[in-house]
Design a protein around this motif. Structure first.
Motif, PDB file in Angstrom:
ATOM      1  N   ARG A  63      -8.022   4.647   7.288  1.00  0.00           N
ATOM      2  CA  ARG A  63      -8.860   4.519   6.084  1.00  0.00           C
ATOM      3  C   ARG A  63      -8.616   3.185   5.395  1.00  0.00           C
ATOM      4  O   ARG A  63      -9.554   2.494   4.987  1.00  0.00           O
ATOM      5  CB  ARG A  63      -8.576   5.664   5.105  1.00  0.00           C
ATOM      6  CG  ARG A  63      -9.203   6.980   5.443  1.00  0.00           C
ATOM      7  CD  ARG A  63      -9.349   7.868   4.215  1.00  0.00           C
ATOM      8  NE  ARG A  63      -8.150   7.937   3.411  1.00  0.00           N
ATOM      9  CZ  ARG A  63      -7.170   8.813   3.597  1.00  0.00           C
ATOM     10  NH1 ARG A  63      -7.240   9.661   4.593  1.00  0.00           N
ATOM     11  NH2 ARG A  63      -6.124   8.824   2.798  1.00  0.00           N
ATOM     12  N   GLU A  64      -7.347   2.825   5.259  1.00  0.00           N
ATOM     13  CA  GLU A  64      -7.012   1.559   4.610  1.00  0.00           C
ATOM     14  C   GLU A  64      -7.547   0.379   5.412  1.00  0.00           C
ATOM     15  O   GLU A  64      -8.047  -0.601   4.840  1.00  0.00           O
ATOM     16  CB  GLU A  64      -5.493   1.441   4.443  1.00  0.00           C
ATOM     17  CG  GLU A  64      -4.901   2.387   3.420  1.00  0.00           C
ATOM     18  CD  GLU A  64      -5.411   2.112   2.017  1.00  0.00           C
ATOM     19  OE1 GLU A  64      -5.433   0.922   1.623  1.00  0.00           O
ATOM     20  OE2 GLU A  64      -5.790   3.066   1.319  1.00  0.00           O
TER      21      GLU A  64
ATOM     22  N   GLN B  17      -1.210  12.494   9.461  1.00  0.00           N
ATOM     23  CA  GLN B  17      -1.454  12.101   8.073  1.00  0.00           C
ATOM     24  C   GLN B  17      -1.341  10.589   7.909  1.00  0.00           C
ATOM     25  O   GLN B  17      -2.205   9.952   7.292  1.00  0.00           O
ATOM     26  CB  GLN B  17      -0.447  12.802   7.156  1.00  0.00           C
ATOM     27  CG  GLN B  17      -0.714  14.284   6.974  1.00  0.00           C
ATOM     28  CD  GLN B  17       0.371  14.965   6.154  1.00  0.00           C
ATOM     29  OE1 GLN B  17       1.508  14.501   6.088  1.00  0.00           O
ATOM     30  NE2 GLN B  17       0.017  16.072   5.519  1.00  0.00           N
ATOM     31  N   PHE B  18      -0.303  10.006   8.491  1.00  0.00           N
ATOM     32  CA  PHE B  18      -0.113   8.563   8.382  1.00  0.00           C
ATOM     33  C   PHE B  18      -1.204   7.823   9.152  1.00  0.00           C
ATOM     34  O   PHE B  18      -1.742   6.805   8.687  1.00  0.00           O
ATOM     35  CB  PHE B  18       1.268   8.184   8.910  1.00  0.00           C
ATOM     36  CG  PHE B  18       1.644   6.751   8.666  1.00  0.00           C
ATOM     37  CD1 PHE B  18       1.815   6.260   7.382  1.00  0.00           C
ATOM     38  CD2 PHE B  18       1.817   5.869   9.729  1.00  0.00           C
ATOM     39  CE1 PHE B  18       2.156   4.933   7.152  1.00  0.00           C
ATOM     40  CE2 PHE B  18       2.156   4.547   9.524  1.00  0.00           C
ATOM     41  CZ  PHE B  18       2.321   4.079   8.231  1.00  0.00           C
TER      42      PHE B  18
ATOM     43  N   PHE C 204       0.249   5.587  -0.668  1.00  0.00           N
ATOM     44  CA  PHE C 204       0.494   6.617   0.357  1.00  0.00           C
ATOM     45  C   PHE C 204       1.462   7.678  -0.170  1.00  0.00           C
ATOM     46  O   PHE C 204       1.245   8.881   0.027  1.00  0.00           O
ATOM     47  CB  PHE C 204       1.074   5.971   1.615  1.00  0.00           C
ATOM     48  CG  PHE C 204       1.454   6.969   2.672  1.00  0.00           C
ATOM     49  CD1 PHE C 204       0.493   7.505   3.517  1.00  0.00           C
ATOM     50  CD2 PHE C 204       2.774   7.389   2.807  1.00  0.00           C
ATOM     51  CE1 PHE C 204       0.838   8.446   4.487  1.00  0.00           C
ATOM     52  CE2 PHE C 204       3.127   8.321   3.771  1.00  0.00           C
ATOM     53  CZ  PHE C 204       2.154   8.852   4.614  1.00  0.00           C
TER      54      PHE C 204
ATOM     55  N   ARG D  21       0.805  -1.220   0.000  1.00  0.00           N
ATOM     56  CA  ARG D  21       0.000   0.000   0.000  1.00  0.00           C
ATOM     57  C   ARG D  21       0.841   1.273   0.000  1.00  0.00           C
ATOM     58  O   ARG D  21       0.304   2.372  -0.228  1.00  0.00           O
ATOM     59  CB  ARG D  21      -0.919   0.002   1.226  1.00  0.00           C
ATOM     60  CG  ARG D  21      -2.067  -0.979   1.111  1.00  0.00           C
ATOM     61  CD  ARG D  21      -2.804  -1.134   2.437  1.00  0.00           C
ATOM     62  NE  ARG D  21      -4.094  -1.786   2.257  1.00  0.00           N
ATOM     63  CZ  ARG D  21      -4.252  -3.086   2.059  1.00  0.00           C
ATOM     64  NH1 ARG D  21      -3.179  -3.877   2.060  1.00  0.00           N
ATOM     65  NH2 ARG D  21      -5.446  -3.609   1.882  1.00  0.00           N
TER      66      ARG D  21
ATOM     67  N   ASP E 270      -4.330   8.843   9.819  1.00  0.00           N
ATOM     68  CA  ASP E 270      -5.620   8.915   9.133  1.00  0.00           C
ATOM     69  C   ASP E 270      -5.636   8.001   7.904  1.00  0.00           C
ATOM     70  O   ASP E 270      -6.635   7.338   7.623  1.00  0.00           O
ATOM     71  CB  ASP E 270      -5.924  10.354   8.718  1.00  0.00           C
ATOM     72  CG  ASP E 270      -6.134  11.264   9.931  1.00  0.00           C
ATOM     73  OD1 ASP E 270      -6.305  10.729  11.050  1.00  0.00           O
ATOM     74  OD2 ASP E 270      -6.105  12.495   9.760  1.00  0.00           O
ATOM     75  N   TRP E 271      -4.530   7.984   7.165  1.00  0.00           N
ATOM     76  CA  TRP E 271      -4.451   7.127   5.974  1.00  0.00           C
ATOM     77  C   TRP E 271      -4.522   5.654   6.371  1.00  0.00           C
ATOM     78  O   TRP E 271      -5.237   4.866   5.736  1.00  0.00           O
ATOM     79  CB  TRP E 271      -3.157   7.419   5.231  1.00  0.00           C
ATOM     80  CG  TRP E 271      -2.898   6.480   4.090  1.00  0.00           C
ATOM     81  CD1 TRP E 271      -3.410   6.562   2.827  1.00  0.00           C
ATOM     82  CD2 TRP E 271      -2.079   5.309   4.115  1.00  0.00           C
ATOM     83  NE1 TRP E 271      -2.965   5.518   2.063  1.00  0.00           N
ATOM     84  CE2 TRP E 271      -2.153   4.727   2.828  1.00  0.00           C
ATOM     85  CE3 TRP E 271      -1.308   4.691   5.092  1.00  0.00           C
ATOM     86  CZ2 TRP E 271      -1.456   3.559   2.498  1.00  0.00           C
ATOM     87  CZ3 TRP E 271      -0.624   3.525   4.773  1.00  0.00           C
ATOM     88  CH2 TRP E 271      -0.705   2.977   3.490  1.00  0.00           C
ATOM     89  N   LEU E 272      -3.804   5.294   7.432  1.00  0.00           N
ATOM     90  CA  LEU E 272      -3.775   3.893   7.873  1.00  0.00           C
ATOM     91  C   LEU E 272      -5.163   3.435   8.323  1.00  0.00           C
ATOM     92  O   LEU E 272      -5.593   2.312   8.014  1.00  0.00           O
ATOM     93  CB  LEU E 272      -2.761   3.740   9.009  1.00  0.00           C
ATOM     94  CG  LEU E 272      -2.179   2.352   9.249  1.00  0.00           C
ATOM     95  CD1 LEU E 272      -1.412   1.872   8.036  1.00  0.00           C
ATOM     96  CD2 LEU E 272      -1.257   2.369  10.462  1.00  0.00           C
TER      97      LEU E 272
ATOM     98  N   GLU F 298      -0.191  10.068  -2.441  1.00  0.00           N
ATOM     99  CA  GLU F 298      -1.066  11.008  -1.729  1.00  0.00           C
ATOM    100  C   GLU F 298      -0.274  12.032  -0.929  1.00  0.00           C
ATOM    101  O   GLU F 298      -0.687  13.190  -0.808  1.00  0.00           O
ATOM    102  CB  GLU F 298      -1.996  10.229  -0.795  1.00  0.00           C
ATOM    103  CG  GLU F 298      -3.062  11.088  -0.143  1.00  0.00           C
ATOM    104  CD  GLU F 298      -4.104  10.263   0.613  1.00  0.00           C
ATOM    105  OE1 GLU F 298      -4.874  10.864   1.400  1.00  0.00           O
ATOM    106  OE2 GLU F 298      -4.150   9.038   0.420  1.00  0.00           O
ATOM    107  N   TYR F 299       0.895  11.620  -0.390  1.00  0.00           N
ATOM    108  CA  TYR F 299       1.730  12.523   0.409  1.00  0.00           C
ATOM    109  C   TYR F 299       3.166  12.492  -0.129  1.00  0.00           C
ATOM    110  O   TYR F 299       4.051  11.888   0.478  1.00  0.00           O
ATOM    111  CB  TYR F 299       1.707  12.106   1.888  1.00  0.00           C
ATOM    112  CG  TYR F 299       0.334  12.155   2.505  1.00  0.00           C
ATOM    113  CD1 TYR F 299      -0.242  13.367   2.883  1.00  0.00           C
ATOM    114  CD2 TYR F 299      -0.403  10.981   2.706  1.00  0.00           C
ATOM    115  CE1 TYR F 299      -1.508  13.416   3.443  1.00  0.00           C
ATOM    116  CE2 TYR F 299      -1.668  11.023   3.268  1.00  0.00           C
ATOM    117  CZ  TYR F 299      -2.217  12.241   3.637  1.00  0.00           C
ATOM    118  OH  TYR F 299      -3.470  12.294   4.192  1.00  0.00           O
TER     119      TYR F 299
END
Length: 299
Positions: A290-291, A283-284, A115, A111, A286-288, A118-119
């Motif tokens: 979501r995944e 950021q990490f 990421f 993944r 929130d992304w984690l 996105e960042y």
């Protein structure tokens, strides 16, 4: 006051001299060939020197042209270099992440390209080990993704990455078309040593008698899944780790719909409370999440 010809004419001449073509110079400068020719003629008029000899659509530098071209090339290289140095560099940050080897290779690693898209300003620096780490003693780490049971401690924020399903997984080659609920006891059961859900838990949860026979075991989920793909037996492992093998048909969930499911929170996002407001961690985080939620929805 400096006595110089127009910069535009010098640029046009330098490009034509470097590329040995008015046409190529026009393409580089987004002008027409006639505009390049007009600029060069204006420069020749200013210098009262012919800079090119023109014949059969070819241009060649005269001695005066070669001398000017060499000087301009050096000067433009120097200007380009100092301008490149003066332009602010893109600001990048690094995020140091620690997790288990299986989580890194089977779930997070595939993944990370998404990421990074996105960042793009955030670079992941990953380390892995099966042992838990103390975030208060490892200042070099920004976040840790713990597996299994987690010891709560003051100063560290710990958040579960959602419940994940542990299921019996096997190569479809091992399963007969007439597979029955009790038939799982006849198969070789592969033990995953680090998974908190063990075969005895699964058999008890499903009101089945666990067979009394040797069980091959591995201390990494990746090894357990690889053994199952190779046909060694049935692995009891997190579906989160097996999503690629399930998607390509190397593994199937044994007796899907025949057995009661087991879902537990087994992965936890950890970071120091003092770093709560750090933008890169949020950021990490929130992304984690979501995944993880996307995966839970797929299950």
């Amino acid at each position: 006051m400096r006595k110089l010809p127009s910069l535009q004419s010098l640029r046009a001449f330098e490009a034509a001299a470097r590329l040995q073509s008015f046409l190529l110079a026009s393409e580089e400068m987004h002008l027409t060939p006639s505009a390049i020719s007009h600029q060069v003629r204006g420069l020749e008029a200013y210098l009262q020197q012919q800079l090119f000899t023109r014949s059969n659509r070819r241009v060649e530098l005269t001695d005066a042209g070669a001398r000017l071209a060499a000087t301009l090339s050096t000067a433009f290289d120097m200007v380009e270099e100092v301008c490149r140095d003066l332009v602010p560099k893109a600001v990048t940050e690094s995020l140091s992440v620690h997790c288990t080897p299986s989580f890194a290779s089977k779930w997070l690693g595939p993944r990370l390209p998404a990421f990074m898209r996105e960042y793009p300003g955030l670079t992941i620096r990953m380390s892995s080990s099966a042992e838990a780490v103390d975030m208060l003693k490892h200042a070099e780490l920004d976040v840790a993704i713990a597996y299994g049971s987690v010891r709560r401690q003051a100063g560290v924020v710990i958040e579960a990455l959602g419940a994940e399903r542990t299921a019996p997984l096997a190569s479809p080659r091992l399963l007969d078309k007439g597979f029955q609920r009790e038939d799982i006891a006849t198969l070789t059961l592969i033990e995953s040593n680090l998974n908190p859900v063990r075969w005895r838990d699964w058999f008890k949860h499903n009101n089945l008698k666990m067979p009394d026979k040797p069980q091959p075991s591995f201390d990494r989920a990746a090894l357990v899944l690889a053994a199952a793909v190779d046909g060694l037996g049935v692995a009891l492992e997190s579906v989160r780790f097996a999503e690629r093998e399930l998607a390509n048909g190397e593994l199937v969930i044994v007796g899907e719909g025949m057995y009661k499911q087991i879902e537990r929170e087994t992965h936890f996002f950890c970071y120091r409370a003092a770093d709560r407001s750090a933008r890169k961690i949020q950021q990490f985080h929130d992304w984690l999440l979501r995944e993880s939620q996307n995966l839970a929805g797929d299950n």
